[in-house]
Design a protein around this motif. Structure first.
Motif, PDB file in Angstrom:
ATOM      1  N   LYS A 122      40.460 -20.170   0.656  1.00 34.74           N
ATOM      2  CA  LYS A 122      39.758 -19.318  -0.300  1.00 34.74           C
ATOM      3  C   LYS A 122      39.103 -20.216  -1.337  1.00 34.74           C
ATOM      4  O   LYS A 122      39.661 -21.243  -1.693  1.00 34.74           O
ATOM      5  N   PRO A 123      37.975 -19.923  -1.912  1.00 31.81           N
ATOM      6  CA  PRO A 123      37.169 -18.773  -1.552  1.00 31.81           C
ATOM      7  C   PRO A 123      36.449 -19.012  -0.223  1.00 31.81           C
ATOM      8  O   PRO A 123      36.063 -20.137   0.095  1.00 31.81           O
ATOM      9  N   TYR A 124      36.295 -17.954   0.532  1.00 35.58           N
ATOM     10  CA  TYR A 124      35.649 -18.051   1.840  1.00 35.58           C
ATOM     11  C   TYR A 124      34.171 -18.366   1.655  1.00 35.58           C
ATOM     12  O   TYR A 124      33.511 -17.807   0.786  1.00 35.58           O
ATOM     13  N   GLN A 125      33.659 -19.250   2.494  1.00 36.52           N
ATOM     14  CA  GLN A 125      32.240 -19.586   2.483  1.00 36.52           C
ATOM     15  C   GLN A 125      31.665 -19.348   3.869  1.00 36.52           C
ATOM     16  O   GLN A 125      32.136 -19.949   4.837  1.00 36.52           O
ATOM     17  N   PRO A 126      30.668 -18.470   4.016  1.00 37.29           N
ATOM     18  CA  PRO A 126      30.026 -18.292   5.321  1.00 37.29           C
ATOM     19  C   PRO A 126      29.463 -19.622   5.812  1.00 37.29           C
ATOM     20  O   PRO A 126      29.101 -20.484   5.016  1.00 37.29           O
ATOM     21  N   SER A 127      29.387 -19.777   7.112  1.00 34.77           N
ATOM     22  CA  SER A 127      28.906 -21.032   7.671  1.00 34.77           C
ATOM     23  C   SER A 127      28.138 -20.779   8.949  1.00 34.77           C
ATOM     24  O   SER A 127      28.430 -19.840   9.683  1.00 34.77           O
ATOM     25  N   GLY A 128      27.176 -21.628   9.195  1.00 37.81           N
ATOM     26  CA  GLY A 128      26.537 -21.673  10.491  1.00 37.81           C
ATOM     27  C   GLY A 128      27.373 -22.576  11.390  1.00 37.81           C
ATOM     28  O   GLY A 128      28.331 -23.212  10.944  1.00 37.81           O
ATOM     29  N   LEU A 129      27.031 -22.625  12.642  1.00 36.48           N
ATOM     30  CA  LEU A 129      27.771 -23.452  13.586  1.00 36.48           C
ATOM     31  C   LEU A 129      27.427 -24.930  13.373  1.00 36.48           C
ATOM     32  O   LEU A 129      26.261 -25.290  13.238  1.00 36.48           O
ATOM     33  N   HIS A 130      28.455 -25.769  13.308  1.00 38.78           N
ATOM     34  CA  HIS A 130      28.259 -27.213  13.227  1.00 38.78           C
ATOM     35  C   HIS A 130      29.488 -27.888  13.822  1.00 38.78           C
ATOM     36  O   HIS A 130      30.540 -27.256  14.006  1.00 38.78           O
ATOM     37  N   LEU A 131      29.368 -29.155  14.149  1.00 38.32           N
ATOM     38  CA  LEU A 131      30.455 -29.871  14.834  1.00 38.32           C
ATOM     39  C   LEU A 131      31.750 -29.913  14.031  1.00 38.32           C
ATOM     40  O   LEU A 131      32.828 -30.017  14.602  1.00 38.32           O
ATOM     41  N   GLY A 132      31.674 -29.783  12.721  1.00 40.33           N
ATOM     42  CA  GLY A 132      32.866 -29.803  11.896  1.00 40.33           C
ATOM     43  C   GLY A 132      33.793 -28.619  12.129  1.00 40.33           C
ATOM     44  O   GLY A 132      34.963 -28.664  11.763  1.00 40.33           O
ATOM     45  N   LEU A 133      33.290 -27.541  12.736  1.00 39.16           N
ATOM     46  CA  LEU A 133      34.116 -26.353  12.994  1.00 39.16           C
ATOM     47  C   LEU A 133      34.934 -26.476  14.276  1.00 39.16           C
ATOM     48  O   LEU A 133      35.905 -25.749  14.453  1.00 39.16           O
ATOM     49  N   PHE A 134      34.543 -27.356  15.164  1.00 41.92           N
ATOM     50  CA  PHE A 134      35.193 -27.469  16.471  1.00 41.92           C
ATOM     51  C   PHE A 134      36.528 -28.194  16.368  1.00 41.92           C
ATOM     52  O   PHE A 134      36.702 -29.077  15.527  1.00 41.92           O
ATOM     53  N   ILE A 135      37.474 -27.836  17.251  1.00 38.58           N
ATOM     54  CA  ILE A 135      38.721 -28.595  17.380  1.00 38.58           C
ATOM     55  C   ILE A 135      38.359 -29.969  17.912  1.00 38.58           C
ATOM     56  O   ILE A 135      37.594 -30.095  18.864  1.00 38.58           O
ATOM     57  N   LYS A 136      38.921 -30.986  17.283  1.00 38.07           N
ATOM     58  CA  LYS A 136      38.615 -32.348  17.703  1.00 38.07           C
ATOM     59  C   LYS A 136      39.889 -33.054  18.149  1.00 38.07           C
ATOM     60  O   LYS A 136      40.950 -32.838  17.580  1.00 38.07           O
ATOM     61  N   ASP A 137      39.767 -33.871  19.153  1.00 37.15           N
ATOM     62  CA  ASP A 137      40.867 -34.712  19.588  1.00 37.15           C
ATOM     63  C   ASP A 137      40.613 -36.112  19.054  1.00 37.15           C
ATOM     64  O   ASP A 137      39.497 -36.466  18.694  1.00 37.15           O
ATOM     65  N   LYS A 138      41.651 -36.895  19.017  1.00 38.79           N
ATOM     66  CA  LYS A 138      41.504 -38.278  18.551  1.00 38.79           C
ATOM     67  C   LYS A 138      40.891 -39.118  19.671  1.00 38.79           C
ATOM     68  O   LYS A 138      41.569 -39.499  20.614  1.00 38.79           O
TER      69      LYS A 138
END
Length: 98
Positions: A51-67
Motif C-alpha cells: 500500500k498504497p497501490y499503484q496501477p502499472s503497465g506490464l514490465h519485466l519487473g512484475l515477472f517472477i525471476k529466477d537467479k
C-alpha cells in the motif's frame, strides 16, 4: 476499475475476470496463470498487499525471476514463460470450449 495501465493490460485483466467467472459458472476449479506469464504477472501485481497501490503497465519487473546470470535473464524468462503459458492455455481451453 482493473488497477492496471494500458489498453492491452486492461483487456488482459478483463479476460481473466471473465475466465474466472466462467470457471465459477461451470463449477470448475479456478486455475491461475503462472507469475512467469504476462497474465500471471499482472494478476500478482493486482493482488499485491503493498500500500498504497499503484496501477502499472506490464514490465519485466512484475515477472517472477529466477537467479540466473544477467546476460541470460531475458532468454530464461522467455523460455519459462512460453512453457508456463502453454500449460495454462491448454487447461483454460478445456474449460472454455467444454
Amino acid at each position: 476499475i482493473t488497477g492496471v495501465e494500458g489498453y492491452v493490460e486492461s483487456i488482459a485483466t478483463g479476460w481473466l475476470a471473465a475466465f474466472f467467472l466462467l470457471c465459477n459458472i461451470k463449477n470448475e476449479d479456478i486455475i491461475f496463470p503462472s507469475g512467469r506469464t504476462a497474465l500471471g504477472a499482472l494478476l500478482s501485481h493486482l493482488k499485491s498487499p503493498l500500500k498504497p497501490y499503484q496501477p502499472s503497465g506490464l514490465h519485466l519487473g512484475l515477472f517472477i525471476k529466477d537467479k540466473v546470470p544477467k546476460k541470460d535473464r531475458e532468454k530464461d524468462l522467455l523460455e519459462k514463460e512460453q512453457k508456463d503459458f502453454e500449460i495454462f492455455y491448454n487447461r483454460a481451453k478445456e474449460i472454455i470450449f467444454f
